[in-house]
Design a protein around this motif. Structure first.
Motif, mmCIF file in Angstrom:
data_model
loop_
_atom_site.group_PDB
_atom_site.id
_atom_site.type_symbol
_atom_site.label_atom_id
_atom_site.label_comp_id
_atom_site.label_asym_id
_atom_site.label_seq_id
_atom_site.Cartn_x
_atom_site.Cartn_y
_atom_site.Cartn_z
ATOM 1 N N GLN A 94 0.843 -1.191 0.000
ATOM 2 C CA GLN A 94 0.000 0.000 0.000
ATOM 3 C C GLN A 94 0.880 1.244 0.000
ATOM 4 O O GLN A 94 2.049 1.173 0.382
ATOM 5 N N PRO A 95 0.325 2.387 -0.393
ATOM 6 C CA PRO A 95 1.139 3.611 -0.367
ATOM 7 C C PRO A 95 1.659 3.953 1.025
ATOM 8 O O PRO A 95 2.792 4.388 1.186
ATOM 9 N N ASP A 96 0.821 3.744 2.050
ATOM 10 C CA ASP A 96 1.262 3.929 3.430
ATOM 11 C C ASP A 96 1.771 2.582 3.919
ATOM 12 O O ASP A 96 0.983 1.680 4.219
ATOM 13 N N CYS A 97 3.074 2.439 3.975
ATOM 14 C CA CYS A 97 3.668 1.131 4.286
ATOM 15 C C CYS A 97 3.280 0.605 5.662
ATOM 16 O O CYS A 97 3.199 -0.595 5.858
ATOM 17 N N LEU A 98 3.050 1.487 6.610
ATOM 18 C CA LEU A 98 2.757 1.055 7.968
ATOM 19 C C LEU A 98 1.264 1.055 8.275
ATOM 20 O O LEU A 98 0.869 1.039 9.436
ATOM 21 N N ALA A 99 0.428 1.067 7.252
ATOM 22 C CA ALA A 99 -1.015 0.984 7.459
ATOM 23 C C ALA A 99 -1.355 -0.400 8.008
ATOM 24 O O ALA A 99 -0.728 -1.392 7.635
ATOM 25 N N PRO A 100 -2.327 -0.473 8.903
ATOM 26 C CA PRO A 100 -2.686 -1.784 9.460
ATOM 27 C C PRO A 100 -3.053 -2.787 8.365
ATOM 28 O O PRO A 100 -3.731 -2.468 7.405
ATOM 29 N N ASP A 101 -2.578 -3.988 8.548
ATOM 30 C CA ASP A 101 -2.828 -5.131 7.664
ATOM 31 C C ASP A 101 -2.177 -5.004 6.280
ATOM 32 O O ASP A 101 -2.534 -5.732 5.372
ATOM 33 N N SER A 102 -1.253 -4.086 6.102
ATOM 34 C CA SER A 102 -0.524 -4.033 4.829
ATOM 35 C C SER A 102 0.643 -5.012 4.892
ATOM 36 O O SER A 102 0.980 -5.547 5.941
ATOM 37 N N ARG A 103 1.274 -5.244 3.764
ATOM 38 C CA ARG A 103 2.389 -6.191 3.676
ATOM 39 C C ARG A 103 3.652 -5.446 3.252
ATOM 40 O O ARG A 103 3.615 -4.650 2.309
ATOM 41 N N VAL A 104 4.737 -5.741 3.932
ATOM 42 C CA VAL A 104 6.035 -5.159 3.599
ATOM 43 C C VAL A 104 6.934 -6.291 3.120
ATOM 44 O O VAL A 104 7.128 -7.285 3.815
ATOM 45 N N THR A 105 7.466 -6.159 1.920
ATOM 46 C CA THR A 105 8.355 -7.166 1.339
ATOM 47 C C THR A 105 9.788 -6.662 1.414
ATOM 48 O O THR A 105 10.090 -5.587 0.907
ATOM 49 N N THR A 106 10.635 -7.431 2.057
ATOM 50 C CA THR A 106 12.053 -7.084 2.148
ATOM 51 C C THR A 106 12.846 -8.159 1.425
ATOM 52 O O THR A 106 12.584 -9.346 1.564
ATOM 53 N N SER A 107 13.815 -7.714 0.655
ATOM 54 C CA SER A 107 14.653 -8.626 -0.112
ATOM 55 C C SER A 107 16.115 -8.265 0.142
ATOM 56 O O SER A 107 16.520 -7.124 -0.081
ATOM 57 N N ALA A 108 16.882 -9.234 0.612
ATOM 58 C CA ALA A 108 18.308 -9.031 0.882
ATOM 59 C C ALA A 108 19.109 -9.794 -0.162
ATOM 60 O O ALA A 108 18.720 -10.882 -0.593
ATOM 61 N N ARG A 109 20.237 -9.221 -0.554
ATOM 62 C CA ARG A 109 21.061 -9.789 -1.627
ATOM 63 C C ARG A 109 22.534 -9.640 -1.253
ATOM 64 O O ARG A 109 22.964 -8.584 -0.816
ATOM 65 N N VAL A 110 23.305 -10.704 -1.466
ATOM 66 C CA VAL A 110 24.750 -10.690 -1.234
ATOM 67 C C VAL A 110 25.431 -11.395 -2.397
ATOM 68 O O VAL A 110 24.977 -12.446 -2.860
ATOM 69 N N ARG A 111 26.520 -10.835 -2.860
ATOM 70 C CA ARG A 111 27.337 -11.455 -3.914
ATOM 71 C C ARG A 111 28.550 -12.087 -3.235
ATOM 72 O O ARG A 111 29.330 -11.401 -2.582
ATOM 73 N N VAL A 112 28.700 -13.389 -3.389
ATOM 74 C CA VAL A 112 29.781 -14.132 -2.748
ATOM 75 C C VAL A 112 30.847 -14.439 -3.786
ATOM 76 O O VAL A 112 30.617 -15.197 -4.732
ATOM 77 N N ALA A 113 32.011 -13.846 -3.612
ATOM 78 C CA ALA A 113 33.140 -14.130 -4.502
ATOM 79 C C ALA A 113 33.799 -15.438 -4.069
ATOM 80 O O ALA A 113 33.979 -15.692 -2.878
ATOM 81 N N LEU A 114 34.121 -16.258 -5.029
ATOM 82 C CA LEU A 114 34.773 -17.523 -4.707
ATOM 83 C C LEU A 114 36.197 -17.257 -4.242
ATOM 84 O O LEU A 114 36.928 -16.489 -4.880
ATOM 85 N N PRO A 115 36.610 -17.864 -3.145
ATOM 86 C CA PRO A 115 37.949 -17.596 -2.614
ATOM 87 C C PRO A 115 39.044 -18.141 -3.524
ATOM 88 O O PRO A 115 38.909 -19.211 -4.116
ATOM 89 N N GLY A 116 40.103 -17.383 -3.641
ATOM 90 C CA GLY A 116 41.267 -17.814 -4.395
ATOM 91 C C GLY A 116 41.186 -17.620 -5.891
ATOM 92 O O GLY A 116 42.087 -18.032 -6.615
ATOM 93 N N VAL A 117 40.132 -16.994 -6.393
ATOM 94 C CA VAL A 117 39.993 -16.778 -7.832
ATOM 95 C C VAL A 117 40.590 -15.413 -8.175
ATOM 96 O O VAL A 117 40.191 -14.399 -7.602
ATOM 97 N N PRO A 118 41.555 -15.365 -9.080
ATOM 98 C CA PRO A 118 42.170 -14.080 -9.428
ATOM 99 C C PRO A 118 41.167 -13.142 -10.116
ATOM 100 O O PRO A 118 40.219 -13.576 -10.760
ATOM 101 N N ARG A 119 41.390 -11.840 -9.978
ATOM 102 C CA ARG A 119 40.491 -10.835 -10.551
ATOM 103 C C ARG A 119 40.429 -10.943 -12.084
ATOM 104 O O ARG A 119 39.392 -10.705 -12.678
ATOM 105 N N LEU A 120 41.539 -11.275 -12.717
ATOM 106 C CA LEU A 120 41.559 -11.407 -14.174
ATOM 107 C C LEU A 120 40.598 -12.506 -14.635
ATOM 108 O O LEU A 120 39.843 -12.335 -15.579
ATOM 109 N N LEU A 121 40.613 -13.628 -13.940
ATOM 110 C CA LEU A 121 39.721 -14.725 -14.279
ATOM 111 C C LEU A 121 38.269 -14.363 -13.974
ATOM 112 O O LEU A 121 37.363 -14.762 -14.697
ATOM 113 N N ASP A 122 38.071 -13.580 -12.935
ATOM 114 C CA ASP A 122 36.718 -13.163 -12.562
ATOM 115 C C ASP A 122 36.096 -12.263 -13.623
ATOM 116 O O ASP A 122 34.885 -12.242 -13.795
ATOM 117 N N GLN A 123 36.905 -11.526 -14.357
ATOM 118 C CA GLN A 123 36.385 -10.671 -15.412
ATOM 119 C C GLN A 123 35.958 -11.474 -16.639
ATOM 120 O O GLN A 123 35.027 -11.102 -17.343
#
Length: 165
Positions: A94-123
């Motif tokens: 809803q436009p008012d996020c904190l209105a009673p009975d509304s729904r708030v969707t939260t999405s978290a995102r993380v990029r995990v770099a593989l350990p030991g992979v050189p930057r050149l190969l990552d490109q």
């Protein structure tokens, strides 16, 4: 010749065992490290999305809700050593996020770099995994917020005192 052994062959079985053992063990150890890092990221984003949603819907004022959600997500990500690496997206039903009975969707995102992979190969070849978690948190239907009701000192809020927005 049945009981004699060549002097050149002595000790070679031990060397072969060590070399083959290391050749087979190192990839397994690397795989365990990579999977542990990805699993830690999955725990971090799941908890960050959950805690950010809870912090958002329990805020007293809409202008403080986003700050509380960001702080909760940052704390959850830092528990798994992903400080400053994640992103949080908040959307409302809803436009008012904190209105009673509304729904708030939260999405978290993380990029995990593989350990030991050189930057050149990552490109050239993507050497990272993106982990995403989404949480839908309802706002309490019966909760009241301080900014919803205007009261005069010494009086309880009534329907006539409600501030329409």
């Amino acid at each position: 010749m049945s009981g004699t052994r060549s002097v050149d062959d002595q000790g070679s079985a031990v060397v072969e065992f060590i070399v083959l053992g290391l050749l087979l063990l190192l990839p397994v150890v690397y795989l365990v490290l990579v999977l542990a890092r990805i699993e830690g990221a999955a725990f971090a984003v799941q908890r960050a999305a959950r805690e950010a949603g809870r912090a958002y819907v329990t805020a007293d004022r809409p202008d403080h809700a986003r700050e509380r959600a960001d702080a909760a997500a940052a704390l959850a990500l830092s528990d798994q050593r992903f400080e400053g690496q994640g992103a949080l997206v908040v959307s409302c039903s809803q436009p008012d996020c904190l209105a009673p009975d509304s729904r708030v969707t939260t999405s978290a995102r993380v990029r995990v770099a593989l350990p030991g992979v050189p930057r050149l190969l990552d490109q050239m070849v993507p050497a990272a995994v993106e982990v995403v978690a989404t949480q839908v948190t309802p706002v309490d239907r019966f909760a009241t917020r301080p900014d919803r009701f205007a009261t005069r000192p010494g009086r309880f809020a009534t329907r006539r005192d409600r501030v329409d927005r």
